[in-house]
Design an enzyme around this catalytic site. Structure first.
Site, short mmCIF file in Angstrom:
data_model
loop_
_atom_site.label_atom_id
_atom_site.label_comp_id
_atom_site.label_asym_id
_atom_site.label_seq_id
_atom_site.Cartn_x
_atom_site.Cartn_y
_atom_site.Cartn_z
N CYS A 116 27.42 10.57 -12.07
CA CYS A 116 26.75 10.05 -10.73
C CYS A 116 27.51 10.69 -9.44
CB CYS A 116 27.05 8.06 -10.54
SG CYS A 116 25.88 7.90 -11.52
N HIS A 256 27.90 5.79 -3.27
CA HIS A 256 26.27 5.76 -4.40
C HIS A 256 26.36 4.65 -4.81
CE1 HIS A 256 25.36 6.67 -8.35
NE2 HIS A 256 25.35 5.81 -8.88
N ASN A 286 19.57 2.90 -9.76
CA ASN A 286 20.83 4.19 -9.77
C ASN A 286 19.60 5.28 -9.73
OD1 ASN A 286 22.41 5.87 -10.02
ND2 ASN A 286 23.68 3.60 -11.33
O1 UT7 Z 1 26.29 4.49 -11.39
C1 UT7 Z 1 27.25 4.65 -13.09
C2 UT7 Z 1 28.29 3.52 -12.72
N1 UT7 Z 1 27.18 2.47 -13.58
C3 UT7 Z 1 27.77 1.35 -12.23
O2 UT7 Z 1 28.63 1.57 -11.41
C4 UT7 Z 1 26.98 0.27 -13.11
C5 UT7 Z 1 28.65 -0.47 -13.75
N2 UT7 Z 1 28.48 -2.66 -14.07
C6 UT7 Z 1 27.44 -3.15 -13.70
O3 UT7 Z 1 26.49 -3.10 -12.43
C7 UT7 Z 1 27.17 -4.72 -14.59
O4 UT7 Z 1 28.39 -4.73 -15.60
C8 UT7 Z 1 25.57 -4.79 -14.69
C9 UT7 Z 1 24.83 -5.05 -14.05
C10 UT7 Z 1 25.03 -3.93 -16.00
C11 UT7 Z 1 26.04 -6.10 -15.87
O5 UT7 Z 1 26.39 -6.79 -14.92
P1 UT7 Z 1 26.80 -8.14 -15.61
O6 UT7 Z 1 27.68 -9.29 -14.34
O7 UT7 Z 1 28.63 -7.28 -15.19
O8 UT7 Z 1 27.01 -8.68 -16.41
P2 UT7 Z 1 27.23 -8.77 -18.41
O9 UT7 Z 1 27.34 -7.38 -18.59
O10 UT7 Z 1 28.77 -9.40 -18.54
O11 UT7 Z 1 26.72 -9.95 -18.83
C12 UT7 Z 1 26.28 -11.30 -18.20
C13 UT7 Z 1 25.57 -12.15 -19.03
C14 UT7 Z 1 24.67 -11.95 -20.32
O12 UT7 Z 1 25.43 -13.13 -20.86
P3 UT7 Z 1 25.97 -14.03 -21.92
O13 UT7 Z 1 26.89 -12.96 -23.17
O14 UT7 Z 1 27.13 -14.46 -21.04
O15 UT7 Z 1 24.67 -15.01 -22.67
C15 UT7 Z 1 24.33 -10.46 -20.99
O16 UT7 Z 1 23.95 -11.21 -22.49
O17 UT7 Z 1 24.48 -11.82 -18.88
C16 UT7 Z 1 23.74 -11.42 -20.35
N3 UT7 Z 1 22.46 -10.20 -19.87
C17 UT7 Z 1 21.88 -10.55 -18.47
N4 UT7 Z 1 20.68 -11.16 -18.60
C18 UT7 Z 1 18.98 -11.20 -17.99
C19 UT7 Z 1 22.91 -8.78 -20.04
N5 UT7 Z 1 21.62 -7.61 -18.87
C20 UT7 Z 1 20.60 -8.78 -18.93
C21 UT7 Z 1 19.51 -8.95 -17.48
N6 UT7 Z 1 19.00 -10.16 -17.76
N7 UT7 Z 1 18.88 -7.05 -18.00
#
Ligand code: UT7
Length: 331
Positions: A116, A256, A286
């Protein structure tokens, strides 16, 4: 004679027609519009659907848009760099095909890959060539067809990425406009947290590895998120400090577009108001190498000659950095 700086003198862009909305994703994986919007800021993304069309298709469209708007003769282009993490094919340069298709018959060309951060690092490369006096017209394209390695059954990644391309022209400037300073970094310890494991030279795809699905991109979202927030804000703050810049001096933050919360955190650290923060993640998601040039494409009409812009990016590898830039024209 005044020092030659490297300025952006034209911008082009392209996104495919197909719109993949949060509502459509709700029918594909266990997710919902509210979760995606509040956690990422994304409402929809564009997907290149047609078989046989790769990243070069996007790159060519963005370049053609720039060429047409600028009235540029492609034969005058010296170098075409395609920044991409999703080249059309292995072994054959995507940039070479792109350059030939747009009629840049006198140019040499190559791909540049830093996940990225590809476009940000490409800005440094293009500027160094221009400042050296060796080349006069460099077409820098950021293009990615992320949908080619996204698993549309994995809700942790399929909601984030989209396809698109943006292009800018770098030319010499004698008024001191263009790239002013850069702070670029990488740390290979981060690669385990964001990668598509199979399909490269370490683990070529065969029918067994294909079953495992590790040719799709995987990320440990939380770790990537924390590193992105810390590092992007850190370099943006440092580059401002060493150039004696305070928030009032800055016209725009071009960061970004990976997650609205990461962009907001960077803006907060450098104390920038919302209306100075370029944002189009809600429409494209993204797009990897295309996020920065697509921001310029969308905001071009609002940019004024002399505007001070802080660019910042973070990506797989890990790779990250910030560039301090002065805009060179009114459109
Ligand atoms: O460009 C390259 C760099 N990439 C990035 O910068 C991405 C960086 N990361 C992120 O943007 C975030 O970490 C994400 C958007 C990918 C995820 O957000 P988060 O707030 O970190 O969520 P998480 O992975 O901690 O998940 C929280 C909860 C989980 O459920 P439990 O375990 O709390 O029950 C996940 O299973 O949300 C759940 N979850 C979802 N729920 C609904 C994960 N993805 C989804 C989804 N819809 N799409």
């Amino acid at each position: 004679m005044s020092k030659i700086t490297a300025a952006i003198t034209a911008v082009g862009g392209y996104v495919p027609e197909y719109v993949l909305t949060n509502k459509i994703l709700e029918t594909m994986v266990e997710t919902n519009d509210e979760w995606i919007t509040s956690r990422t800021g994304i409402k929809e993304r564009r997907i290149l659907k047609e078989d046989g069309k790769g990243t070069s298709y996007l790159a060519i469209k963005a370049a053609e848009d720039l060429i047409q708007k600028k009235g540029l003769d492609p034969k005058e282009i010296d170098l075409v760099i395609v920044c991409t993490a999703s080249p059309d094919m292995k072994a054959a340069s995507t940039a070479a095909y792109t350059a030939t298709e747009i009629g840049a018959v006198n140019a040499f060309s190559y791909d540049l890959e830093a996940a990225c951060s590809s476009f940000l690092f490409g800005m440094s490369t293009a500027s160094a060539y221009i400042e050296s006096g060796r080349y006069k017209k460099i077409l820098l394209i950021g293009a990615d067809k992320n949908s080619s390695f996204i698993n549309y059954k994995d809700r942790a990644t399929c909601i984030i990425f989209g396809d698109g391309a943006g292009a800018v022209l770098f030319e010499p400037n004698e008024e001191g406009l263009g790239l002013q300073d850069e702070l670029l970094r990488s740390n290979g310890e981060g690669r385990e947290f964001l990668q598509a494991t199979y399909g490269g030279s370490s683990y070529p795809i065969n029918k067994d590895t294909f079953e495992e699905g590790k040719h799709y991109v995987f990320q440990d979202g939380k770790t990537v998120f924390k590193n992105a927030v810390f590092n992007m804000a850190d370099v943006a703050e440092k580059i401002m400090k060493r150039n004696d810049l305070v928030n009032d001096d800055i016209a725009w933050l071009a960061a970004h577009q990976a997650n609205k919360r990461i962009i907001d955190a960077t803006a907060n650290r450098i104390k920038l108001e919302d209306d100075k923060v370029m944002m189009n993640i809600q429409r494209y998601g993204n797009t990897t190498s295309a996020t920065l040039p697509l921001l310029l494409f969308d905001y071009e009409s609002q940019l004024k000659k002399g505007d001070k812009i802080i660019f910042a990016a973070f990506g797989g590898g890990f790779t990250w950095g910030s560039i301090y830039f002065k805009w060179a024209y009114n459109s």
